[in-house]
Design a protein around this motif. Structure first.
Motif, mmCIF file in Angstrom:
data_model
loop_
_atom_site.group_PDB
_atom_site.id
_atom_site.type_symbol
_atom_site.label_atom_id
_atom_site.label_comp_id
_atom_site.label_asym_id
_atom_site.label_seq_id
_atom_site.Cartn_x
_atom_site.Cartn_y
_atom_site.Cartn_z
ATOM 1 N N ASP A 319 87.857 49.810 40.451
ATOM 2 C CA ASP A 319 87.521 50.211 39.092
ATOM 3 C C ASP A 319 86.336 49.378 38.620
ATOM 4 O OD1 ASP A 319 88.451 51.409 36.310
ATOM 5 O OD2 ASP A 319 88.134 49.258 36.005
ATOM 6 N N ARG A 320 85.555 49.938 37.696
ATOM 7 C CA ARG A 320 84.336 49.246 37.238
ATOM 8 C C ARG A 320 84.620 47.840 36.721
ATOM 9 N NH1 ARG A 320 83.379 52.286 31.343
ATOM 10 N NH2 ARG A 320 85.594 52.648 30.993
ATOM 11 N N PHE A 321 85.783 47.664 36.059
ATOM 12 C CA PHE A 321 86.089 46.341 35.505
ATOM 13 C C PHE A 321 86.649 45.388 36.571
ATOM 14 C CE2 PHE A 321 86.604 49.045 31.578
ATOM 15 C CZ PHE A 321 85.377 48.670 31.044
ATOM 16 N N GLU A 322 87.087 45.955 37.684
ATOM 17 C CA GLU A 322 87.432 45.113 38.841
ATOM 18 C C GLU A 322 86.182 44.787 39.641
ATOM 19 O OE1 GLU A 322 91.875 46.934 39.854
ATOM 20 O OE2 GLU A 322 90.092 47.839 40.753
ATOM 21 N N ALA A 323 85.281 45.770 39.715
ATOM 22 C CA ALA A 323 84.068 45.578 40.507
ATOM 23 C C ALA A 323 83.137 44.551 39.880
ATOM 24 C CB ALA A 323 83.347 46.915 40.674
ATOM 25 N N ARG A 324 83.126 44.493 38.530
ATOM 26 C CA ARG A 324 82.175 43.611 37.849
ATOM 27 C C ARG A 324 82.312 42.158 38.295
ATOM 28 N NH1 ARG A 324 81.844 44.766 31.678
ATOM 29 N NH2 ARG A 324 81.041 46.693 32.640
ATOM 30 N N PRO A 325 83.512 41.530 38.193
ATOM 31 C CA PRO A 325 83.614 40.129 38.638
ATOM 32 C C PRO A 325 83.432 39.990 40.146
ATOM 33 C CG PRO A 325 85.782 40.994 38.041
ATOM 34 C CD PRO A 325 84.789 42.008 37.594
ATOM 35 N N ALA A 326 83.810 41.040 40.890
ATOM 36 C CA ALA A 326 83.643 40.962 42.342
ATOM 37 C C ALA A 326 82.166 40.932 42.714
ATOM 38 C CB ALA A 326 84.337 42.159 43.004
ATOM 39 N N VAL A 327 81.360 41.745 42.051
ATOM 40 C CA VAL A 327 79.915 41.747 42.303
ATOM 41 C C VAL A 327 79.310 40.404 41.903
ATOM 42 C CG1 VAL A 327 77.719 42.747 41.551
ATOM 43 C CG2 VAL A 327 79.634 44.250 42.128
ATOM 44 N N VAL A 328 79.705 39.862 40.748
ATOM 45 C CA VAL A 328 79.192 38.570 40.300
ATOM 46 C C VAL A 328 79.551 37.476 41.299
ATOM 47 C CG1 VAL A 328 79.344 36.809 38.507
ATOM 48 C CG2 VAL A 328 79.165 39.221 37.869
ATOM 49 N N ALA A 329 80.781 37.519 41.793
ATOM 50 C CA ALA A 329 81.216 36.510 42.771
ATOM 51 C C ALA A 329 80.383 36.601 44.042
ATOM 52 C CB ALA A 329 82.698 36.696 43.092
ATOM 53 N N ALA A 330 80.112 37.825 44.492
ATOM 54 C CA ALA A 330 79.304 38.006 45.707
ATOM 55 C C ALA A 330 77.875 37.516 45.483
ATOM 56 C CB ALA A 330 79.316 39.481 46.116
ATOM 57 N N LEU A 331 77.326 37.798 44.306
ATOM 58 C CA LEU A 331 75.980 37.322 43.977
ATOM 59 C C LEU A 331 75.945 35.799 43.902
ATOM 60 C CD1 LEU A 331 75.065 39.928 41.226
ATOM 61 C CD2 LEU A 331 73.911 39.679 43.441
ATOM 62 N N ARG A 332 77.004 35.227 43.339
ATOM 63 C CA ARG A 332 77.073 33.769 43.225
ATOM 64 C C ARG A 332 77.112 33.146 44.619
ATOM 65 N NH1 ARG A 332 81.562 33.468 40.726
ATOM 66 N NH2 ARG A 332 80.715 33.747 38.617
ATOM 67 N N GLU A 333 77.891 33.748 45.494
ATOM 68 C CA GLU A 333 78.003 33.234 46.869
ATOM 69 C C GLU A 333 76.672 33.346 47.597
ATOM 70 O OE1 GLU A 333 80.667 34.072 50.907
ATOM 71 O OE2 GLU A 333 81.214 35.003 48.990
ATOM 72 N N ALA A 334 75.904 34.389 47.232
ATOM 73 C CA ALA A 334 74.607 34.579 47.878
ATOM 74 C C ALA A 334 73.510 33.744 47.224
ATOM 75 C CB ALA A 334 74.230 36.054 47.841
ATOM 76 N N GLY A 335 73.881 32.977 46.188
ATOM 77 C CA GLY A 335 72.899 32.138 45.518
ATOM 78 C C GLY A 335 71.948 32.906 44.618
ATOM 79 N N ARG A 336 72.406 34.042 44.148
ATOM 80 C CA ARG A 336 71.530 34.890 43.339
ATOM 81 C C ARG A 336 71.759 34.743 41.830
ATOM 82 N NH1 ARG A 336 67.092 36.404 45.964
ATOM 83 N NH2 ARG A 336 67.605 36.631 48.171
ATOM 84 N N ILE A 337 72.781 34.048 41.421
ATOM 85 C CA ILE A 337 73.069 33.886 39.999
ATOM 86 C C ILE A 337 72.249 32.721 39.440
ATOM 87 C CG2 ILE A 337 74.820 33.401 38.264
ATOM 88 C CD1 ILE A 337 75.127 36.110 39.524
#
Length: 878
Positions: A319-337
């Motif tokens: 769901d979009r509200f589940e995907a939102r923190p998951a995408v942020v977490a993936a970006l954070r792990e990739a050093g993109r935040i």
């Protein structure tokens, strides 16, 4: 001293009990046909079409206010001799009704898809027959004088014919088209929404800054909807932004996807906001969609109609509200935040029906090209064919119609007007009018969508009168006279009716006047909501205070275009007003008030008679002016002031003295008493129909106030001298009453008094009235005045000497005044202590210091008054 006249018996209960008479009175009005309009009448027409409440609705305070206004307008016009049509009906309320029935099915373990479309629609009609429309019965309790014989429903056959007709005309004129655009999508209702069906609120969210690319070519964007980055197809910057000019035309890698996207220059971007760079997601943002069209960008949809991610990869199925923190977490792990800000308060759109967060979504929908329709709607107000009240709200109207976006009219529902378009096996598109047969044969199918509810309600003034056929009702009652509604749906409904009315009605405006009232708020001015627990229920008020008190309360707060702060004590005050009117009318009737005898020539009348008749003339003129200006609060205040202050508190008492004189004077007074009461009841009837009906029929023996004549000013020249003398009596009596109270004399106790200067003041003819109203008796041989006051009047001062011996319990009065003196002295000491303290006077806000000074001055004045009263008391009594 005059004596009280003998009271005659009357056929009225001692108290006004609305619950015992309202329902029967209303049935009587309906059965008599008073509210049924006659299209063949030669009377001038006056038409209001009821803003159709949702079939799922129940009477709330907003309804009660608007219905009170409309009923008052129609009742007055009916009394003025107009052929009045107030046409009732209901809206099928597509999304709201479908949701109600789907919840009912869910309770049975069934979905609409289990039933299928045809069976589901049958089930909605069954629900409507059993549960829908309870608000119409509640309207009867309020006293709505609607023409029940013309009740309509937006899904009636005749109204469906009108909807299909206007759709076909718009389609043939190229004003309806089908296109893929960004729309507001409700994932819960699974349908498109128009802009006006979205309610915005400031919600807590998260603002995430993401770095696209690396090194010197990196660019940072910020978003509150990180999950939509999966559908980015560009980054945009302003063409004049020096920081990014070297990057325009290059590409940057979109994190987590491996795709490369261009950096484009677009003037829509605000270089001063954030980093000055924005991510572009054409399939999930209306502004981005327009940028995408200008730069020929692809549109990638990353969610389905339930707002679940469809992009292949680790987020698919979330769901979009589940995907939102998951995408942020993936970006954070990739050093993109680069930065995260939470909470970040921002405006979020919600479905007005179910409160689900709306998702902008690229979708193929039907649209109305509103530009020529909106231009015509604006012109009709600009050139005065339709007048907006209050005029200052016309600017809001122009702001809307002059900047209106094309209107998405298709809804992915089953309940509503089916779009009359068929698709053929070879991509044919056929729009079918109401008198045409749809195409048949293999491969033909009708568009599955239904029309936005506002599409059918936009035709309401025309369709309810029989359009597109040339009916007698349409010929007589269109254009309608007044649209009364809240300013909050100026854009929702008013603009759409103006557009459709002018388009389908051959440039004839759907209404001559638009009256916009405000919203109802609680006593503190806050918006009513169940969560706050501050919702006031009009049905509860109808039970406790009666329809008249409820209506009078609402009308008295209805200033055009202004919100109304409403409190329960106001309704109690209006109930008291109805009670006052009832008691005063009974008093007048028992004293012989009559309409059977004409009011005698003015030359034979007393000052009091001429004064009240002149005041009545002013009232009639003022009420007419205020009605015509939709100034309901002011007209109710005028009626309240005249009825309570002038008629009840003063003229009835003066008339009582005059009737006690007997003979022709008494007969003339009874005629004036009856005439004024008759007129007041007529003037009050549009706002308070029930209590006035009972009293008027008892006074006049007439058929009904509903069909009685509306009052007109008598037109006689006002007697200013008589008014001045009556005002002198009022001032003199008021000052004597105040003096008596200050001396501790009980209100009902008679006091021996001598009046001097009455002749010089021009009040010699009013001595009996003054002595009666001030509870005075003539001085006897042993008259020994112990107190006196002087009352300055326009013609000269009147001195009143009173013998207060034996009228006051001196010991009790000294004790009472002693307590009051102690309280005042304590208050003075506290105030002086504060004001004498530099720490307070130097540091406290100026307004706080001023308030303390005012309290000190008040306390000092009170001390002086009390000590003076103590000194004036007779000796003894200790």
């Amino acid at each position: 001293m005059t004596e009280t006249p003998t009271l005659r018996s009357i056929d009225l209960p001692p108290a006004w009990e609305p619950a015992t008479v309202e329902a029967e009175l209303y049935r009587g009005w309906v059965d008599a046909g008073y509210f049924t309009a006659d299209a063949s009448s030669d009377k001038p027409p006056f038409t209001i079409v009821l803003p159709p409440p949702n079939v799922t609705g129940s009477l709330h305070m907003g309804h009660a206010l608007n219905h009170t206004v409309m009923d008052a307008l129609t009742r007055r016009r009916r009394m003025q001799g107009y052929e009045v049509l107030w046409l009732p009906g209901m809206d099928h309320a597509g999304i709201a009704t479908q949701n109600v029935v789907e919840r009912q099915l869910a309770g049975e373990g069934v979905s609409r898809h289990d039933l299928g479309r045809e069976k589901f629609v049958e089930r909605v009609w069954e629900w409507k027959a059993e549960y829908g429309g309870k608000i119409l019965d509640q309207m009867k309790r309020l006293g709505d004088g609607v023409d029940w014989s013309r009740e309509r429903f937006t899904m009636d056959e005749g109204l469906s014919r009108a909807v299909q007709t206007v759709f076909k005309r718009l389609f043939d004129d190229g004003l309806i088209y089908r296109a893929e655009r960004i729309i507001n999508w409700c994932p819960r209702c699974r349908t498109a929404l128009s802009d006006i069906e979205v309610e915005h609120s400031d919600d807590d969210g998260e603002l995430v800054s993401i770095r696209y690319g690396d090194g010197a070519d990196a660019i940072v964007v910020a978003t509150t909807r990180a999950e939509t980055m999966l559908g980015d197809t560009a980054v945009a910057v302003h063409p004049d932004d020096e920081r990014y000019r070297h990057l325009v035309g290059t590409e940057v890698e979109l994190p987590l996807t491996g795709r490369r996207i261009p950096i484009v220059a677009d003037e829509h971007v605000d270089p001063a906001f954030g980093t000055g760079a924005v991510k572009v997601t054409p399939a999930h943002d209306p502004n981005d969609f327009e940028i995408g069209r200008r730069h020929d960008l692809p549109s990638i949809t990353v969610m389905d109609d339930s707002a679940v991610i469809t992009t292949p990869g680790p987020f698919q199925g979330l769901d979009r509200f589940e995907a939102r923190p998951a995408v942020v977490a993936a970006l954070r792990e990739a050093g993109r935040i680069v930065a995260e800000k939470r909470p970040y308060v921002h405006s979020v759109g919600h479905c007005s029906r179910c409160d689900t967060v709306v998702e902008p979504r690229l979708s193929l929908q039907w649209w109305v090209n509103v530009e020529p329709l909106a231009r015509a709607a604006g012109d009709a107000v600009r050139d005065g064919r339709t007048q907006v009240h209050p005029p200052e709200l016309a600017k809001r109207y122009f702001d809307w119609v002059d900047n209106m976006h094309d209107w998405t009219i298709s809804r992915q529902l089953w309940w509503g007007h089916r779009i009359p378009v068929w698709y053929g096996p070879d991509d044919q598109v056929v729009c079918v009018g109401p008198d045409e047969q749809p195409p048949t044969g293999e491969g033909w199918r009708q568009d599955p969508d239904v029309l936005d509810t506002w599409f059918s309600s936009g035709l309401w003034p025309l369709s309810t009168l029989g359009w597109p056929d040339k009916t007698p009702d349409l010929a007589k009652f269109y254009p309608t006279s007044v649209l009364s509604t809240g300013y909050d749906i100026l854009f929702f409904w008013v603009a759409r009716m103006m557009m459709f009315g002018l388009y389908a009605g051959e440039d004839v405006q759907p209404f001559d006047h638009v009256y916009l009232h405000g919203l109802i708020r609680d006593a503190q001015g806050k918006k009513m909501s169940k969560s706050r627990g501050n919702v006031l229920d009009p049905l509860d008020w109808l039970d406790r205070f009666g329809a008249d008190a409820t209506r009078f309360t609402l009308a008295r707060g209805a200033n055009p275009g202004s919100d109304m702060a409403l409190a329960e004590e106001w309704a109690a005050g209006s109930r008291n007003f109805c009670t006052k009117l009832w008691n005063a009318s009974r008093f007048a009737l028992m004293n012989g008030a009559t309409t059977a005898t004409a009011v005698p020539d003015r030359a034979t009348l007393t000052d009091a008679d001429r004064w009240i008749l002149d005041s009545l003339d002013t009232l009639v003129s003022d009420v007419d002016t205020l009605f015509d200006g939709f100034q309901f609060a002011k007209l109710c205040d005028a009626l309240y002031h005249f009825t309570w202050d002038l008629y009840c508190d003063w003229y009835l008492e003066l008339a009582k003295v005059q009737i006690a004189e007997g003979g022709e004077r008494a007969d003339a007074t009874r005629a004036v008493l009856g005439h004024v009461l008759d007129t007041v009841l007529r003037l009050l009837h549009p706002v308070t129909p029930f209590v006035t009906e009972v009293l008027w029929k008892s006074l006049t023996g007439g058929e009904s106030l509903v069909v009685a004549d509306w009052p007109k000013p008598a037109g006689a020249a006002a007697d200013a001298a008589a008014a001045q003398r009556v005002e002198g009596v009022q001032r003199l009596v008021t000052e004597i009453r105040r003096f008596r109270a200050d001396q501790g004399v009980k209100p009902g106790q008679r006091v021996s008094a001598r009046l001097s200067g009455v002749d010089a003041a021009g009040l010699s003819a009013h001595t009996a009235a003054v002595t009666a109203l001030a509870r005075l008796t003539a001085p006897g041989e042993a008259f020994a005045p112990s107190a006196a006051l002087e009352v300055p009047l326009a013609g000269g001062a009147v001195t009143v000497e009173l013998d207060l011996s034996g009228t006051v319990d001196v010991a009790a009065e000294r004790k009472r005044l002693g307590k009051d003196l102690s309280v005042a002295e304590k208050e003075l000491a506290q105030c002086e202590a504060k004001l004498g303290n530099p720490k307070f006077t130097d540091k406290a806000p100026a307004d706080v210091v001023d308030k303390i000074r005012a309290r000190r001055d008040t306390a000092a004045a009170e001390i002086t008054r009390i000590r003076g009263r103590l000194d004036a008391l007779p000796a003894g009594g200790e």
